[in-house]
Write an enzyme that holds these catalytic residues in place. Structure first.
Site, mmCIF file in Angstrom:
data_model
loop_
_atom_site.group_PDB
_atom_site.id
_atom_site.type_symbol
_atom_site.label_atom_id
_atom_site.label_comp_id
_atom_site.label_asym_id
_atom_site.label_seq_id
_atom_site.Cartn_x
_atom_site.Cartn_y
_atom_site.Cartn_z
ATOM 1 N N ASP A 1 0.871 -1.175 0.000
ATOM 2 C CA ASP A 1 0.000 0.000 0.000
ATOM 3 C C ASP A 1 0.906 1.223 0.000
ATOM 4 O OD1 ASP A 1 -2.630 -1.352 0.359
ATOM 5 O OD2 ASP A 1 -1.641 -2.040 2.192
ATOM 6 N N ASP B 1 -6.132 -7.015 -3.043
ATOM 7 C CA ASP B 1 -6.896 -6.388 -1.963
ATOM 8 C C ASP B 1 -7.910 -5.385 -2.487
ATOM 9 O OD1 ASP B 1 -7.617 -6.013 0.665
ATOM 10 O OD2 ASP B 1 -6.035 -4.570 1.100
ATOM 11 N N HIS C 1 -6.269 1.598 -3.822
ATOM 12 C CA HIS C 1 -7.526 1.455 -3.094
ATOM 13 C C HIS C 1 -7.545 2.237 -1.785
ATOM 14 C CE1 HIS C 1 -4.894 -2.040 -2.308
ATOM 15 N NE2 HIS C 1 -5.246 -1.890 -1.067
#
Length: 919
Positions: free
Chosen positions: A22, A132, A357
C-alpha cells in the site's frame, strides 16, 4: 490433505514471497516510501547472496520501481538483471487501483502503462493481480483476456471477511479456492481466491518445534479449500519485510514433512502446476464480485462515500483527460499536430497515483488525502494545458472567414463536443472584445482608459448558418492577460472581456461548431418563449417540473404522461461507522426535509434555460454522544457499536438549484450545503414508484444489472452499492435515471417505492480496519457541492438516457479564434458512427501504432451492430491498443459495419489517409 485426495498423493506447497505494498495508508506516502527503500535494498541483497532465493512477486504494480529508483537510481541495472532473470516479477499494472472508483479508461491506462513500463525491463508478469481490491468489477475477465492474461488472483468479493481481514469459516460462492470467473460477455479466466488471505505463508519458522505447529495448521487450512494437490502459500503481507531466512525455513519444512514438496515458487510456476493437475468441479462465478453472498457487514462498500470531495476531483480529472484532452489531441493530430504521448503519460501517472484502493477510497490518514489534492491539481493543470494547445491548433484551422461579412471586428469562437454523441446544451465562454498589448508602447493608464471605453454594445450571437441566437452577455470589465508564444517572450496585455451564455444545438459528436459575436446591422433574435410556466413550474415540452411547498418536486414525462413524485427530498442520519463502512445508530429515525417548508425563488429565466432555487433549513444533531469516543478507543467492531447522536443541534442549510434546458434530456440539480455536524450522512432521495426486481448501474465498461433485494445471507440493514455515471430503475415501459458527477454511492431502498438514494456527504472520524487511527478531516466540515441529472425514459434507457448520462460526465469546451481561412469546415466532425445500445468510450492516438484508436462497449446482453464511417483503413485492436487483423469494408461509404457481441468491449484502429475536412 486436499479435498477428494488420498494420503498417497504427494502434494506441493508453492511458497510465493511477496509484499503487498500500500503506497500510502495508515502512514503518509513518504513514511511508507522510506520503508519501501529498506525493503527493496534487503530484497536485492537477498537475491545476490542467496542463490536459492529464487523469486519475489513485486505486488503486480510497476510504480514500486519508480518509487525505489527515485531514491536509489544506481540500482536500476541490478533491478533489470533480476527482472530479466525472472527472479523479480513486475506488472501488469502501474498501480493497484480500486477498479470500481476509477473510470473504465483509467483502468485501461493503468494496464497499458504498467505493460509499457514492465516491457522496458524485459518481462511482464501476466498475472491478473487484484490482491486487496474492495470488490472486483464484472468486466475484469474480458479486460484481462484482451490483454493476453488468462487468470485472476484476488482476495475479496466471494467470501466473508471480518475485522483485520480474518476469514470466516462460513462458505463462499466457490467450492474451492480455485474457480472459473466469467464476465458478462462470456470471457473466462482461471480465478485464484486467497481463501486464507495473501498472508497465509508469512513468517515461516526455522525453529523445528515452531515449524511443526506452523505447517500442521497451514497445510490443513490450505487443503480445506484447494481443488488439487497444488497448495498456494503467500509469504508476505501488507508492507511485510522480506523473509531473508526463507531458504533455511523451507529446508526445515522439507525435513519435517517429506511427503510434501515445498517449492520456492512464482505465480507462473504455480499456475502451470495447477493447470497440469487438471482441477475438476470448479465453480463458475459470474460477473461482479461484490461479496453479495455474505452478511454485508465487511464489504468495504462505503469507501465509495468516504471523503466524497476526492471522488469529485477524480471524476473531473479523468473526464478532462479521456473525455476532452485525448479526443482533442487526436483531432489535432489528424491535421498535422504532434500527439503528446509523453505528457499524457505524465498526467495519467500523476492522476493514477491517487487511484490505489487506500487512496481513492478515502480510507487513509488525513495526511495522505491532503497530498492527493495536490496530485489532482497537478494532473488537471497538465490536462488543461493540453486541451488549450489542441483547441488553439484546431480552431486555427477552422474556416471562419464567412463571419467577415459582419465586418473585421467579428469575434469568432469554436465550441467542441468531445463526447461520442451529437450534443445540445447551454455553453458559457469568455471572449476578449478588445485588447491592447504592452508592446504597443502606450502608457499603462492610457491602455486601461481605452479598454474601459471599448464599445461592447450592439452585438449579437450568430452561428455558422447565419441564425441569430438568444444569448446572455455579462461585462467582465478590464482584465489582464498574456500570451506565451512558441518563439517569443511572454506578451502581456489589457483586455475588455465579456461572458456569453447560450444554447449550442446539435454540435456533432467528436466535432465542433463555429459561432460569432458580431454587429449584425440591427438584427435581433426572434422572440422566444420562456421555459418558466410559473414561479414553481418549468416546462420544455418534454419534461415538466413542479416544486411543492417543502421543496420536493414532481417530474412529468410529457411524452408518456408518467409522473415521478416526491423527488429531491433530503435525508440525514447518524453514522457511527468509519471510512470503510457506514453504520446508522440502532433505532434512529432519519431526519428529512419532507413536509418542512422551503424557500423557493426564480434563479434564471431565459429562452434556453430556466432555474429555481430551493433552500432547506434543518437542525441536525451536532455529532455522536461521548460513548462513541469510548467505543472507538476500545476498537469496538463498528457493527456492534451502540452509540447514539447527541441532543445538541447545529444548522444545516441545503441550497438546491434545479434547472431545465430547452434541448436537455433531463433536469439538472446543483446541491450546495454547509456541513457543521460530525458523524452523519446526507442523501438525496428519488422515489421511482416502479415495479422492478432489479435495477441497473453504470460500472466499468458495463451497465450492471443488480437485484433490489440482497441475498438471504445479507443482514446489514444498509445495501449501498457502487456506481460510476448513473443508476437506473425501470419497469420495462418507463424508467428514471439518476446521473451524477463523482457521487459513487447509491442504494435502491426497499421502501415499497424503489427509491434511488444517492449519498451526497458522509462524515466519519476514524480510519477503521486493524487499529485506532483518528481521521478528523474525514468529517468533511465546511461547504460542499454535488451535481446530478435526472432523466425519464421509455424502455430500459440504453438508447436515450444512458448516452446523456455519459455526456453529463464531460464538460463543454470552447475557445476564441480569429477571422481566417482554413481546411476545416465551420461545423466539423472527425467521424460518424451508429449503434443501438452501444456506448462510446474513447478516441486517442495509439502510442505503439500512431493510429487513431476508438473504443466502444455494448451496454446490452445481446449483440448489436456498430457502423463506423470515416476515411481510412480499419483493423481490430484490444485494450492494450495493439494492431490486429484488418477489417474488410462492408459498406459503400468509407466505413465498416461490425457485430459487437453481448457486453463486448471493442477497440478499432484507423489508419488515416489524406484528411477529409468537408464533413
Amino acid at each position: 490433505m486436499t479435498k477428494g485426495k488420498t494420503n498417497a498423493v504427494r502434494q506441493t506447497a508453492h511458497i510465493i514471497p511477496h509484499t503487498h505494498w500500500d503506497r500510502e495508508w495508515y502512514l503518509p506516502y513518504e513514511k511508507h516510501h522510506v520503508l519501501l527503500i529498506g525493503l527493496m535494498d534487503t530484497l536485492l541483497d537477498a537475491l545476490e547472496q542467496d542463490p536459492d532465493y529464487r523469486s519475489f512477486h513485486l505486488d503486480g504494480q510497476t510504480i514500486i520501481l519508480e518509487d525505489y529508483l527515485q531514491v536509489r537510481p544506481e540500482k536500476q541495472e541490478l533491478l533489470k538483471r533480476f527482472i530479466q532473470e525472472g527472479r523479480i516479477s513486475i506488472g501488469p499494472w502501474y498501480i493497484l487501483q480500486d477498479a470500481f472508483l476509477t473510470s473504465g479508461e483509467a483502468n485501461l491506462r493503468n494496464l497499458q502503462i504498467g505493460h509499457r513500463d514492465a516491457a522496458q525491463y524485459g518481462r511482464i508478469a501476466k498475472v491478473g493481480y487484484f490482491p486487496d481490491t474492495f470488490g472486483n468489477i464484472g468486466q475484469a475477465p474480458q479486460i484481462l483476456r484482451q490483454a493476453g492474461i488468462d487468470n485472476a488472483v484476488f482476495g475479496r468479493g466471494v467470501k466473508p471477511t471480518g475485522f483485520n481481514n480474518t476469514v470466516s469459516d462460513a462458505g463462499y460462492e466457490s467450492s474451492f479456492s480455485e474457480l472459473i470467473w466469467e464476465g458478462p460477455d462470456g470471457s473466462q479466466v482461471l480465478g485464484i481466491l486467497f481463501a486464507n488471505w495473501y498472508s497465509n505463508g508469512m513468517e515461516i519458522p526455522v525453529d523445528e518445534a515452531e515449524a511443526v505447529s506452523y505447517w500442521k495448521h497451514k497445510l490443513a487450512d490450505a487443503g480445506k479449500y484447494a481443488s488439487t494437490t497444488q497448495l498456494l502459500f503467500m509469504n508476505g503481507c501488507d508492507h511485510q519485510p522480506v523473509q531473508t531466512d526463507l531458504s533455511e525455513a523451507l529446508a526445515m519444512a522439507r525435513e519435517l514433512y517429506p511427503e510434501t514438496e515445498f517449492v520456492h515458487s512464482s505465480f507462473g510456476e504455480y499456475l502451470d502446476s495447477l493447470r497440469e493437475a487438471q482441477p475438476e468441479g470448479l465453480s463458475v462465478v459470474k460477473g461482479e464480485l461484490r461479496s453479495q453472498r455474505t452478511d454485508g457487514w465487511s464489504t468495504l462498500v462505503n469507501t465509495a462515500s468516504a471523503r466524497i470531495y476526492l471522488k469529485q476531483l477524480n471524476q473531473r480529472g479523468q473526464s478532462l483527460l479521456s473525455g476532452v484532452a485525448e479526443p482533442l489531441a487526436a483531432i489535432a493530430h489528424t491535421i498535422g499536430e504532434a500527439y503528446p504521448h509523453h505528457l499524457f503519460t505524465y498526467a495519467w501517472k500523476t492522476l493514477m497515483q491517487n487511484h490505489p484502493h487506500d487512496s481513492i477510497c478515502g480510507c487513509s490518514v488525513d495526511e495522505v488525502h491532503r497530498e492527493m489534492i495536490t496530485r489532482f491539481a497537478k494532473s488537471r493543470d497538465v490536462a488543461e494545458a493540453l486541451i488549450g494547445g489542441s483547441q488553439t491548433a484546431i480552431a486555427g484551422k477552422v474556416n471562419t472567414s464567412g463571419l467577415s461579412r459582419y465586418g473585421n471586428d467579428a469575434l469568432p469562437f469554436v465550441v467542441f463536443n468531445t463526447t461520442g454523441w451529437k450534443r445540445s446544451g447551454t455553453v458559457t465562454i469568455e471572449l476578449e472584445a478588445a485588447k491592447i498589448y504592452f508592446r504597443e508602447g502606450l502608457a499603462g493608464s492610457e491602455m486601461i482608459k481605452r479598454m474601459k471605453a471599448a464599445d461592447i454594445t450592439g452585438r449579437v450571437l450568430v452561428n455558422s448558418e447565419d441564425q441569430i441566437l438568444s444569448c446572455r452577455m455579462e461585462d467582465l470589465g478590464l482584465q489582464f492577460g498574456y500570451d506565451l508564444p512558441d518563439d517569443k517572450f511572454r506578451q502581456p496585455y489589457w483586455s475588455r472581456r465579456v461572458r456569453l451564455t447560450f444554447e449550442a444545438v446539435d454540435v456533432p459528436a467528436l466535432g465542433l461548431r463555429t459561432y460569432g459575436w458580431v454587429h449584425a446591422g440591427g438584427r435581433v433574435p426572434e422572440e422566444e418563449h420562456s421555459l418558466l410556466r410559473s414561479d414553481r413550474v418549468l416546462d420544455n415540452g418534454r419534461l415538466r417540473l413542479e416544486v411543492a411547498d417543502d421543496g420536493s418536486f414532481t417530474v412529468t414525462d410529457l411524452t408518456s404522461g408518467h409522473a415521478y413524485r416526491d423527488l429531491g427530498v433530503y435525508e440525514d442520519t447518524g453514522d457511527i461507522g468509519n471510512e470503510y463502512m457506514y453504520k446508522q445508530p440502532d433505532g434512529e429515525e432519519a431526519i428529512t426535509t419532507r413536509g418542512i417548508a422551503a424557500e423557493i425563488t426564480i434563479a434564471e429565466n431565459t429562452p434556453y434555460r430556466a432555474a429555481l432555487q430551493i433552500i432547506h433549513r434543518l437542525n441536525i444533531p451536532a455529532g455522536s454522544e461521548e460513548r462513541f469516543e469510548e467505543e472507538k478507543r476500545e476498537a469496538v467492531y463498528y457493527a456492534e457499536r451502540k452509540s447514539q447522536r447527541r441532543a445538541e443541534t447545529v444548522p444545516l442549510m441545503i441550497t438546491t438549484t434545479v434547472s431545465l434546458e430547452r434541448s436537455a434530456a433531463g433536469i439538472r440539480l446543483r446541491v450546495e450545503l454547509d456541513n457543521q455536524a460530525t458523524d452523519h450522512r446526507i442523501r438525496a432521495l428519488f422515489p421511482t414508484d416502479l415495479q422492478a426486481a432489479v435495477h441497473r448501474a453504470d460500472s466499468i465498461f458495463e451497465v450492471a444489472v443488480r437485484d433490489n433485494e440482497p441475498a438471504a445471507e445479507w443482514v446489514n440493514p444498509s445495501n449501498t452499492q457502487h456506481q460510476q455515471a448513473f443508476v437506473d430503475v425501470s419497469d420495462g415501459v418507463q424508467g428514471l435515471t439518476v446521473a451524477n458527477l463523482g457521487l459513487h454511492e447509491y442504494e435502491v431502498l426497499r421502501d415499497g417505492r424503489n427509491t434511488i438514494a444517492v449519498t451526497l456527504l458522509r462524515s466519519v472520524s476514524e480510519l477503521g480496519d486493524w487499529g485506532i487511527f483518528p481521521t478528523p478531516e474525514a468529517q468533511c466540515l465546511g461547504r460542499h457541492t454535488a451535481e446530478l441529472l435526472l432523466m425519464t425514459h421509455a424502455g430500459e434507457g440504453a438508447l436515450e438516457a444512458y448516452p446523456a448520462a455519459y455526456q453529463f460526465q464531460v464538460p463543454w469546451t470552447a475557445i476564441q479564434t480569429g477571422l481566417h481561412e482554413g481546411p476545416l469546415v465551420p461545423d466539423y466532425r472527425l467521424l460518424a458512427w451508429e449503434g443501438e445500445g452501444i456506448a462510446f468510450s474513447s478516441a486517442k492516438i495509439g502510442e505503439e501504432s500512431g493510429d487513431l484508436t476508438l473504443r466502444w462497449f455494448n451496454m446490452q446482453p445481446e449483440a448489436a451492430h456498430l457502423q463506423l464511417r470515416m476515411e481510412g483503413s480499419f483493423y481490430e485492436s484490444d485494450v492494450l491498443e495493439r494492431r490486429g487483423k484488418e477489417f474488410s469494408h462492408t459498406t459503400q461509404d468509407d466505413g465498416i459495419t461490425l457485430t459487437v457481441g453481448s457486453c463486448e468491449i471493442v477497440t478499432v484502429g484507423v489508419r488515416r489517409g489524406n484528411l477529409k475536412t468537408d464533413s
